[in-house]
Enzyme design. Structure first.
Site, PDB file in Angstrom:
ATOM      1  CB  CYS A 118      -0.568  -0.047   1.141  1.00 26.25           C
ATOM      2  SG  CYS A 118      -1.920   1.390   1.281  1.00 26.25           S
ATOM      3  CG  LEU A 119       0.778   4.040  -3.402  1.00 25.42           C
ATOM      4  CD1 LEU A 119      -0.139   5.214  -4.140  1.00 25.42           C
ATOM      5  CD2 LEU A 119       1.992   4.152  -3.836  1.00 25.42           C
TER       6      LEU A 119
ATOM      7  CG  HIS B  73      -5.686  -2.358  -1.413  1.00 23.56           C
ATOM      8  ND1 HIS B  73      -4.344  -3.018  -0.899  1.00 23.56           N
ATOM      9  CD2 HIS B  73      -5.350  -0.825  -1.010  1.00 23.56           C
ATOM     10  CE1 HIS B  73      -3.392  -1.410  -0.569  1.00 23.56           C
ATOM     11  NE2 HIS B  73      -3.935  -1.010  -0.555  1.00 23.56           N
TER      12      HIS B  73
HETATM   13 NI    NI Z   1      -3.043   1.302  -0.294  1.00 20.38          NI
END
Ligand code: NI
Length: 194
Positions: free
Chosen positions: A101-102, A142
């Site tokens: 995830c960023l 997500h």
């Molecule tokens: Ni994410």
């Protein structure tokens, strides 16, 4: 404009996200937000991004996978803007994904629904419905999780799967690609109009 991506622990990632109103969706503010999300996602080589990942608590997310350095095993997915998306599971099948995830510096294993239908608006407020399967379905789940204030760590059932990106590449990547190939092969077409 590329915006700063908040990291885990920033309250904006856990706050409630409001639906976008019909009146607001075509406003300059929302259209600029969407353009900035696309630019920020591409700059970070992400497969998706949610509005709270650029600091705005609205139910807007974007998915899109081109040839992607960060996820070379991932099937391509056209750039799609989802406004007020709702996910419905199709069937009962799940698969064990490994996600990053960023907004989170580590990756982990988590279960995702194999097939879903998304009901949403596009960026102009027109109704949009699409079926997603396999990894593409995982990407949508997500991003919609972000809109519910959820992060991947909340869904990881086996904490021993936690890994930095660097260690994932060094120790887990090949095993994961072997594990996920049957999912990729079994979920064609990956997207389909609902
Ligand atoms: Ni994410």
């Amino acid at each position: 404009m590329i915006r700063t991506i908040p990291q885990i622990g920033d309250p904006v990632l856990r706050a409630a996200n409001l639906e976008v109103s019909v009146e607001a969706v075509n406003s300059a503010e929302i259209q600029t937000l969407i353009d900035d999300m696309i630019e920020t996602m591409r700059h970070a080589n992400g497969a998706g991004i949610a509005a709270n990942q650029v600091g705005v608590n609205l139910r807007v997310c974007i998915i899109g996978v081109e040839a992607n350095e960060r996820y070379p095993y991932k099937p391509a997915l056209p750039l799609t803007v989802l406004v007020n998306p709702v996910v419905h599971q199709i069937g009962t099948e799940t698969y064990l994904n490994n996600e990053g995830c960023l907004s989170v510096p580590i990756r982990g294993d988590l279960l995702r629904m194999m097939s879903i239908k998304v009901r949403s608006w596009d960026r102009t407020g027109r109704p949009f419905e699409q079926i997603y399967r396999g990894l593409s379905a995982g990407t949508v789940q997500h991003e919609v999780d972000h809109l519910d204030g959820k992060l991947i760590l909340d869904r990881v059932t086996d904490p021993t799967s936690f890994s930095t990106w660097e260690n994932f590449r060094a120790h887990e990547y090949d095993r994961f690609v072997d594990r996920i190939q049957p999912v990729i092969a079994a979920t064609e077409p990956r997207t389909e109009p609902a």
